[in-house]
Design a protein around this motif. Sequence first.
Motif, PDB file in Angstrom:
ATOM      1  N   GLY A  84     -22.751   9.528 -30.146  1.00 44.48           N
ATOM      2  CA  GLY A  84     -22.514  10.973 -30.159  1.00 44.48           C
ATOM      3  C   GLY A  84     -21.673  11.404 -31.347  1.00 44.48           C
ATOM      4  O   GLY A  84     -21.956  12.423 -31.993  1.00 44.48           O
ATOM      5  N   ALA A  85     -20.641  10.623 -31.655  1.00 42.92           N
ATOM      6  CA  ALA A  85     -19.780  10.953 -32.793  1.00 42.92           C
ATOM      7  C   ALA A  85     -20.556  10.875 -34.104  1.00 42.92           C
ATOM      8  O   ALA A  85     -20.406  11.744 -34.976  1.00 42.92           O
ATOM      9  CB  ALA A  85     -18.575  10.018 -32.818  1.00 42.92           C
ATOM     10  N   HIS A  86     -21.383   9.858 -34.253  1.00 49.41           N
ATOM     11  CA  HIS A  86     -22.155   9.730 -35.489  1.00 49.41           C
ATOM     12  C   HIS A  86     -23.179  10.855 -35.630  1.00 49.41           C
ATOM     13  O   HIS A  86     -23.390  11.368 -36.740  1.00 49.41           O
ATOM     14  CB  HIS A  86     -22.846   8.367 -35.561  1.00 49.41           C
ATOM     15  CG  HIS A  86     -21.927   7.254 -35.915  1.00 49.41           C
ATOM     16  ND1 HIS A  86     -21.372   7.105 -37.166  1.00 49.41           N
ATOM     17  CD2 HIS A  86     -21.423   6.244 -35.169  1.00 49.41           C
ATOM     18  CE1 HIS A  86     -20.587   6.045 -37.181  1.00 49.41           C
ATOM     19  NE2 HIS A  86     -20.603   5.501 -35.971  1.00 49.41           N
ATOM     20  N   LEU A  87     -23.800  11.239 -34.529  1.00 46.08           N
ATOM     21  CA  LEU A  87     -24.773  12.335 -34.605  1.00 46.08           C
ATOM     22  C   LEU A  87     -24.095  13.645 -35.001  1.00 46.08           C
ATOM     23  O   LEU A  87     -24.633  14.406 -35.804  1.00 46.08           O
ATOM     24  CB  LEU A  87     -25.499  12.503 -33.266  1.00 46.08           C
ATOM     25  CG  LEU A  87     -26.604  11.502 -32.979  1.00 46.08           C
ATOM     26  CD1 LEU A  87     -27.133  11.678 -31.574  1.00 46.08           C
ATOM     27  CD2 LEU A  87     -27.727  11.644 -33.991  1.00 46.08           C
ATOM     28  N   THR A  88     -22.922  13.905 -34.443  1.00 52.73           N
ATOM     29  CA  THR A  88     -22.236  15.146 -34.802  1.00 52.73           C
ATOM     30  C   THR A  88     -21.706  15.096 -36.236  1.00 52.73           C
ATOM     31  O   THR A  88     -21.676  16.115 -36.913  1.00 52.73           O
ATOM     32  CB  THR A  88     -21.094  15.463 -33.819  1.00 52.73           C
ATOM     33  OG1 THR A  88     -20.217  14.340 -33.721  1.00 52.73           O
ATOM     34  CG2 THR A  88     -21.634  15.812 -32.445  1.00 52.73           C
ATOM     35  N   LYS A  89     -21.316  13.907 -36.705  1.00 49.26           N
ATOM     36  CA  LYS A  89     -20.921  13.783 -38.113  1.00 49.26           C
ATOM     37  C   LYS A  89     -22.119  14.064 -39.020  1.00 49.26           C
ATOM     38  O   LYS A  89     -21.982  14.742 -40.041  1.00 49.26           O
ATOM     39  CB  LYS A  89     -20.387  12.375 -38.403  1.00 49.26           C
ATOM     40  CG  LYS A  89     -18.951  12.181 -38.031  1.00 49.26           C
ATOM     41  CD  LYS A  89     -18.498  10.783 -38.416  1.00 49.26           C
ATOM     42  CE  LYS A  89     -17.138  10.491 -37.830  1.00 49.26           C
ATOM     43  NZ  LYS A  89     -16.719   9.101 -38.080  1.00 49.26           N
ATOM     44  N   ASN A  94     -17.542  17.354 -38.175  1.00 52.14           N
ATOM     45  CA  ASN A  94     -16.566  16.268 -38.113  1.00 52.14           C
ATOM     46  C   ASN A  94     -15.505  16.483 -37.046  1.00 52.14           C
ATOM     47  O   ASN A  94     -15.072  15.530 -36.403  1.00 52.14           O
ATOM     48  CB  ASN A  94     -15.896  16.085 -39.480  1.00 52.14           C
ATOM     49  CG  ASN A  94     -16.843  15.500 -40.498  1.00 52.14           C
ATOM     50  OD1 ASN A  94     -17.758  14.766 -40.159  1.00 52.14           O
ATOM     51  ND2 ASN A  94     -16.639  15.847 -41.755  1.00 52.14           N
ATOM     52  N   SER A  95     -15.077  17.724 -36.829  1.00 50.36           N
ATOM     53  CA  SER A  95     -14.045  17.967 -35.818  1.00 50.36           C
ATOM     54  C   SER A  95     -14.577  17.674 -34.417  1.00 50.36           C
ATOM     55  O   SER A  95     -13.865  17.099 -33.590  1.00 50.36           O
ATOM     56  CB  SER A  95     -13.530  19.402 -35.902  1.00 50.36           C
ATOM     57  OG  SER A  95     -14.580  20.326 -35.704  1.00 50.36           O
ATOM     58  N   VAL A  96     -15.818  18.040 -34.153  1.00 50.69           N
ATOM     59  CA  VAL A  96     -16.419  17.734 -32.848  1.00 50.69           C
ATOM     60  C   VAL A  96     -16.561  16.226 -32.694  1.00 50.69           C
ATOM     61  O   VAL A  96     -16.324  15.669 -31.616  1.00 50.69           O
ATOM     62  CB  VAL A  96     -17.795  18.442 -32.693  1.00 50.69           C
ATOM     63  CG1 VAL A  96     -18.474  18.020 -31.404  1.00 50.69           C
ATOM     64  CG2 VAL A  96     -17.617  19.946 -32.737  1.00 50.69           C
ATOM     65  N   SER A  97     -16.897  15.554 -33.772  1.00 52.71           N
ATOM     66  CA  SER A  97     -17.017  14.098 -33.757  1.00 52.71           C
ATOM     67  C   SER A  97     -15.705  13.446 -33.339  1.00 52.71           C
ATOM     68  O   SER A  97     -15.686  12.519 -32.529  1.00 52.71           O
ATOM     69  CB  SER A  97     -17.436  13.614 -35.145  1.00 52.71           C
ATOM     70  OG  SER A  97     -17.355  12.220 -35.232  1.00 52.71           O
ATOM     71  N   TYR A  99     -13.369  14.777 -31.517  1.00 49.68           N
ATOM     72  CA  TYR A  99     -13.133  15.050 -30.092  1.00 49.68           C
ATOM     73  C   TYR A  99     -13.963  14.137 -29.201  1.00 49.68           C
ATOM     74  O   TYR A  99     -13.502  13.705 -28.145  1.00 49.68           O
ATOM     75  CB  TYR A  99     -13.420  16.519 -29.761  1.00 49.68           C
ATOM     76  CG  TYR A  99     -12.408  17.472 -30.346  1.00 49.68           C
ATOM     77  CD1 TYR A  99     -11.040  17.259 -30.178  1.00 49.68           C
ATOM     78  CD2 TYR A  99     -12.805  18.569 -31.077  1.00 49.68           C
ATOM     79  CE1 TYR A  99     -10.116  18.124 -30.718  1.00 49.68           C
ATOM     80  CE2 TYR A  99     -11.884  19.439 -31.628  1.00 49.68           C
ATOM     81  CZ  TYR A  99     -10.540  19.219 -31.446  1.00 49.68           C
ATOM     82  OH  TYR A  99      -9.616  20.073 -31.976  1.00 49.68           O
ATOM     83  N   ILE A 100     -15.192  13.843 -29.614  1.00 50.02           N
ATOM     84  CA  ILE A 100     -16.029  12.911 -28.850  1.00 50.02           C
ATOM     85  C   ILE A 100     -15.379  11.529 -28.846  1.00 50.02           C
ATOM     86  O   ILE A 100     -15.309  10.867 -27.805  1.00 50.02           O
ATOM     87  CB  ILE A 100     -17.456  12.854 -29.419  1.00 50.02           C
ATOM     88  CG1 ILE A 100     -18.185  14.170 -29.155  1.00 50.02           C
ATOM     89  CG2 ILE A 100     -18.237  11.679 -28.818  1.00 50.02           C
ATOM     90  CD1 ILE A 100     -19.532  14.278 -29.841  1.00 50.02           C
ATOM     91  N   GLU A 101     -14.895  11.080 -30.009  1.00 45.73           N
ATOM     92  CA  GLU A 101     -14.226   9.784 -30.085  1.00 45.73           C
ATOM     93  C   GLU A 101     -12.982   9.762 -29.198  1.00 45.73           C
ATOM     94  O   GLU A 101     -12.734   8.780 -28.488  1.00 45.73           O
ATOM     95  CB  GLU A 101     -13.848   9.470 -31.533  1.00 45.73           C
ATOM     96  CG  GLU A 101     -15.042   9.172 -32.407  1.00 45.73           C
ATOM     97  CD  GLU A 101     -14.683   9.044 -33.882  1.00 45.73           C
ATOM     98  OE1 GLU A 101     -13.531   9.346 -34.267  1.00 45.73           O
ATOM     99  OE2 GLU A 101     -15.565   8.635 -34.657  1.00 45.73           O
ATOM    100  N   LEU A 102     -12.191  10.836 -29.220  1.00 44.55           N
ATOM    101  CA  LEU A 102     -10.999  10.917 -28.381  1.00 44.55           C
ATOM    102  C   LEU A 102     -11.358  10.877 -26.904  1.00 44.55           C
ATOM    103  O   LEU A 102     -10.730  10.156 -26.115  1.00 44.55           O
ATOM    104  CB  LEU A 102     -10.208  12.190 -28.698  1.00 44.55           C
ATOM    105  CG  LEU A 102      -8.974  12.441 -27.840  1.00 44.55           C
ATOM    106  CD1 LEU A 102      -7.937  11.339 -28.055  1.00 44.55           C
ATOM    107  CD2 LEU A 102      -8.379  13.804 -28.143  1.00 44.55           C
ATOM    108  N   ALA A 103     -12.390  11.630 -26.519  1.00 46.15           N
ATOM    109  CA  ALA A 103     -12.824  11.631 -25.117  1.00 46.15           C
ATOM    110  C   ALA A 103     -13.272  10.247 -24.689  1.00 46.15           C
ATOM    111  O   ALA A 103     -12.938   9.790 -23.583  1.00 46.15           O
ATOM    112  CB  ALA A 103     -13.950  12.642 -24.915  1.00 46.15           C
TER     113      ALA A 103
END
Length: 130
Positions: A84-89, A94-97, A99-103
């Motif tokens: 998910g983080a890579h797709l959003t990147k 990048n900021s959403v990425s 947040y996905i990593e943090l979650a």
Amino acid sequence: MDILQITILGVLASILYILLKEVHAPIAFLIVLITGIVIFFSIVQQVQLIFETIQRLGDQANVQGLYLTTILKIIGISYIAEIGAHLTKDAGLNSVSKYIELAGKIFILLLAVPIITAVIEAIIGFIPNV
């Protein structure tokens, strides 16, 4: 689908992305997304075999099912969060990425609490009462 086919698919999708990103950015991103989904579903069977092998080894080692299930969930969460983080990147978010990593990290920590508790209790059990 074997690794050669997956690699060829990934390279072709990358070339299409590079060619289309300036002209049709949404279509280019859609190509990346669809490629990721195809690759993911092509490896699901192999992942299932890995999980079955880990489960069998855990049963042979008399590891409690709760711990093994928790570890497998942690592995799954880490992969899902990474994808998910890579797709959003790739989409430029990048900021959403982040947040996905943090979650993902928070969910992993939540799942790890029972294992950490069991380890601490086992250590305390080895310490003689003074």
